[in-house]
Design a protein around this motif. Structure first.
Motif, PDB file in Angstrom:
ATOM      1  N   SER A 239      38.381  22.690  51.452  1.00 14.84           N
ATOM      2  CA  SER A 239      37.579  23.284  50.529  1.00 14.84           C
ATOM      3  C   SER A 239      36.928  24.549  51.232  1.00 14.84           C
ATOM      4  N   ALA A 240      37.667  25.024  52.345  1.00 14.55           N
ATOM      5  CA  ALA A 240      36.874  26.308  53.273  1.00 14.55           C
ATOM      6  C   ALA A 240      36.656  27.639  52.081  1.00 14.55           C
ATOM      7  N   PHE A 241      37.582  27.668  51.183  1.00 16.97           N
ATOM      8  CA  PHE A 241      37.647  28.800  50.410  1.00 16.97           C
ATOM      9  C   PHE A 241      37.385  28.321  48.924  1.00 16.97           C
ATOM     10  N   ASN A 242      37.298  29.012  48.038  1.00 19.11           N
ATOM     11  CA  ASN A 242      37.131  28.644  46.696  1.00 19.11           C
ATOM     12  C   ASN A 242      38.465  28.576  45.919  1.00 19.11           C
ATOM     13  N   TYR A 243      39.259  27.606  46.635  1.00 19.47           N
ATOM     14  CA  TYR A 243      40.442  27.473  46.096  1.00 19.47           C
ATOM     15  C   TYR A 243      40.732  26.877  44.445  1.00 19.47           C
ATOM     16  N   SER A 244      41.419  27.533  43.839  1.00 16.38           N
ATOM     17  CA  SER A 244      41.489  27.275  42.401  1.00 16.38           C
ATOM     18  C   SER A 244      42.926  27.925  41.794  1.00 16.38           C
ATOM     19  N   SER A 245      43.346  27.151  40.530  1.00 15.03           N
ATOM     20  CA  SER A 245      44.264  27.772  39.906  1.00 15.03           C
ATOM     21  C   SER A 245      43.610  28.905  38.923  1.00 15.03           C
ATOM     22  N   TYR A 246      44.413  29.735  38.074  1.00 15.70           N
ATOM     23  CA  TYR A 246      43.878  30.448  37.222  1.00 15.70           C
ATOM     24  C   TYR A 246      43.216  29.698  36.373  1.00 15.70           C
ATOM     25  N   LYS A 247      42.037  30.226  35.694  1.00 13.21           N
ATOM     26  CA  LYS A 247      41.507  29.606  34.573  1.00 13.21           C
ATOM     27  C   LYS A 247      41.023  30.572  33.736  1.00 13.21           C
ATOM     28  N   LYS A 248      41.029  30.790  32.488  1.00 11.96           N
ATOM     29  CA  LYS A 248      40.611  31.703  31.811  1.00 11.96           C
ATOM     30  C   LYS A 248      39.059  31.947  31.641  1.00 11.96           C
ATOM     31  N   GLY A 249      38.742  33.098  31.901  1.00 12.42           N
ATOM     32  CA  GLY A 249      37.268  33.299  32.095  1.00 12.42           C
ATOM     33  C   GLY A 249      36.621  33.537  33.224  1.00 12.42           C
ATOM     34  N   VAL A 250      37.546  33.508  34.172  1.00 11.92           N
ATOM     35  CA  VAL A 250      37.221  33.644  35.884  1.00 11.92           C
ATOM     36  C   VAL A 250      37.387  35.206  36.337  1.00 11.92           C
ATOM     37  N   ASP A 251      36.518  35.751  36.933  1.00 10.13           N
ATOM     38  CA  ASP A 251      36.912  37.003  37.657  1.00 10.13           C
ATOM     39  C   ASP A 251      38.270  37.040  38.168  1.00 10.13           C
ATOM     40  N   TYR A 252      39.177  38.014  37.588  1.00  9.36           N
ATOM     41  CA  TYR A 252      40.541  37.891  38.309  1.00  9.36           C
ATOM     42  C   TYR A 252      41.067  39.139  38.292  1.00  9.36           C
ATOM     43  N   PRO A 253      40.759  39.834  39.351  1.00  7.48           N
ATOM     44  CA  PRO A 253      41.570  41.277  39.379  1.00  7.48           C
ATOM     45  C   PRO A 253      42.901  41.404  39.490  1.00  7.48           C
ATOM     46  N   ILE A 254      43.421  42.140  39.046  1.00  5.58           N
ATOM     47  CA  ILE A 254      45.079  42.361  39.357  1.00  5.58           C
ATOM     48  C   ILE A 254      45.248  43.759  39.656  1.00  5.58           C
ATOM     49  N   GLU A 255      46.385  44.037  40.515  1.00  9.49           N
ATOM     50  CA  GLU A 255      46.633  45.304  40.737  1.00  9.49           C
ATOM     51  C   GLU A 255      47.853  45.887  40.130  1.00  9.49           C
ATOM     52  N   CYS A 256      47.764  46.918  39.175  1.00  9.18           N
ATOM     53  CA  CYS A 256      48.692  47.669  38.308  1.00  9.18           C
ATOM     54  C   CYS A 256      49.201  48.639  39.006  1.00  9.18           C
ATOM     55  N   ARG A 257      50.504  48.985  39.018  1.00  7.33           N
ATOM     56  CA  ARG A 257      51.213  50.104  39.312  1.00  7.33           C
ATOM     57  C   ARG A 257      52.032  50.416  38.346  1.00  7.33           C
ATOM     58  N   VAL A 258      51.863  51.817  37.772  1.00  8.99           N
ATOM     59  CA  VAL A 258      52.656  52.484  36.633  1.00  8.99           C
ATOM     60  C   VAL A 258      53.276  53.682  36.934  1.00  8.99           C
ATOM     61  N   ALA A 259      54.671  53.781  36.864  1.00  4.33           N
ATOM     62  CA  ALA A 259      55.310  54.819  37.076  1.00  4.33           C
ATOM     63  C   ALA A 259      55.615  55.614  35.775  1.00  4.33           C
ATOM     64  N   PHE A 260      55.367  56.768  35.452  1.00  3.46           N
ATOM     65  CA  PHE A 260      55.799  57.597  34.343  1.00  3.46           C
ATOM     66  C   PHE A 260      56.822  58.611  34.668  1.00  3.46           C
ATOM     67  N   LYS A 261      57.789  58.677  34.040  1.00  2.00           N
ATOM     68  CA  LYS A 261      58.682  59.696  34.099  1.00  2.00           C
ATOM     69  C   LYS A 261      58.619  60.601  32.762  1.00  2.00           C
ATOM     70  N   ILE A 262      58.240  61.757  32.930  1.00  2.00           N
ATOM     71  CA  ILE A 262      57.956  62.503  31.869  1.00  2.00           C
ATOM     72  C   ILE A 262      58.818  63.877  31.849  1.00  2.00           C
ATOM     73  N   ASP A 263      59.848  64.217  31.054  1.00  2.00           N
ATOM     74  CA  ASP A 263      60.606  65.412  31.205  1.00  2.00           C
ATOM     75  C   ASP A 263      61.280  65.479  32.484  1.00  2.00           C
ATOM     76  N   GLY A 264      61.371  64.621  33.077  1.00  2.00           N
ATOM     77  CA  GLY A 264      62.385  64.296  34.449  1.00  2.00           C
ATOM     78  C   GLY A 264      61.381  64.298  35.586  1.00  2.00           C
ATOM     79  N   LYS A 265      60.094  64.508  35.307  1.00  2.00           N
ATOM     80  CA  LYS A 265      59.130  64.461  36.526  1.00  2.00           C
ATOM     81  C   LYS A 265      58.333  63.206  36.589  1.00  2.00           C
TER      82      LYS A 265
END
Length: 287
Positions: A239-265
């Motif tokens: 129990s050294a860290f707050n080990y837990s599976s995901y549960k709805k309602g917890v603070d859960y940041p994710i990283e999102c990476r989005v690539a747009f290709k607009i008119d070839g760029k």
């Protein structure tokens, strides 16, 4: 077999829903273009980025448990509008399957659990001066400019350096570079930091999602090269860290990476998104 079939159907359902949202957004975007004769690339990018965030806000409401989260995270197939002018690639990964390094200094005191973790990491990868590196981190995390040792306040050498929190990987890389410049020890850069730590809010105890930890983190924490999940950790009584599976309602940041290709760029954006608060932060754009 039935379970796999259900998971596949759920996955297809998520992708289909995302496709509908994306194509709707592109349609709205194209209709907007008809009313604006001159629109800059950055403005177009911002329109699509805002639509992506709106899509996330709708989509996360469907996440009820850890299984739903599995369907949500990952690499999505590219979405292309019918005319082929705009394509979008999305990758979403958890952040709390790693250790929040900003908690090394927790409510102005050294967090010895996080410190012990870092010491194990530095020892495993044969970093020559673990004490100096940890002092560098602590003097970055506090707000003052008083040195905990010789040359431990980077801000005294680099006026543009920021104290108070390690904001992101670029900020952390500056600390690594500074450490190497003083010690000539390159081992610090051989550590797979992106699999071990993330840069969360100060003074916040997130869960450590033990069902999604990287093998590199499992090896450091438990000395094991086999997969470990939350059930295993509970059985071990750790129990050294707050080990837990995901549960709805917890603070859960994710990283999102989005690539747009607009008119070839191609234009890219990376940002953090909290599943609980719907808050967007740490936006990094690449044009």
């Amino acid at each position: 077999m039935k379970k796999k079939a259900v998971i596949l159907l759920i996955t297809i359902g998520f992708i289909a829903l995302m496709s509908v949202f994306i194509l709707t957004s592109i349609s709205i975007f194209e209709n907007s273009l008809k009313n604006v004769s001159q629109i800059e690339r950055i403005e177009r990018f911002n329109v699509l980025f805002s639509d992506i965030v709106a899509i996330l806000n709708k989509k996360v409401k469907l996440i009820k448990d850890s299984l739903d989260l599995d369907m949500f995270l990952g690499v999505y197939p590219p979405f292309v509008d019918p005319k082929g002018k705009v394509s979008i690639q999305i990758v979403m990964e958890p952040k709390v399957n790693r250790i929040n390094i900003n908690n090394l200094l927790y409510k102005r005191k050294v967090d010895f659990v996080t410190k012990a973790f870092l010491q194990k990491v530095l020892l495993r990868y044969e970093v020559s001066d673990e004490d100096y590196f940890i002092r560098l981190l602590l003097d970055t995390l506090d707000y003052d400019e008083s040195e905990r040792g010789a040359n431990t306040e980077i801000v005294l050498k680099e006026s543009s350096f920021i104290n108070g929190k390690i904001e992101n990987k670029k900020h952390f890389d500056k600390i690594l570079d500074y450490y190497v410049s003083v010690t000539n020890d390159e081992n610090i850069k051989k550590i797979p930091w992106d699999k071990l730590i993330f840069f969360g809010d100060r003074d916040k105890k997130y869960i450590l999602d033990c069902d999604r930890m990287y093998p590199e983190l499992v090896e450091v924490l438990f000395g094991m090269k086999t997969a470990v999940n939350c059930k295993d950790i509970k059985n071990m009584g750790i129990s050294a860290f707050n080990y837990s599976s995901y549960k709805k309602g917890v603070d859960y940041p994710i990283e999102c990476r989005v690539a747009f290709k607009i008119d070839g760029k191609i234009e890219k954006v990376k940002f953090d998104y909290n599943l609980k608060t719907h808050k967007v932060s740490n936006i990094e754009k690449y044009f």
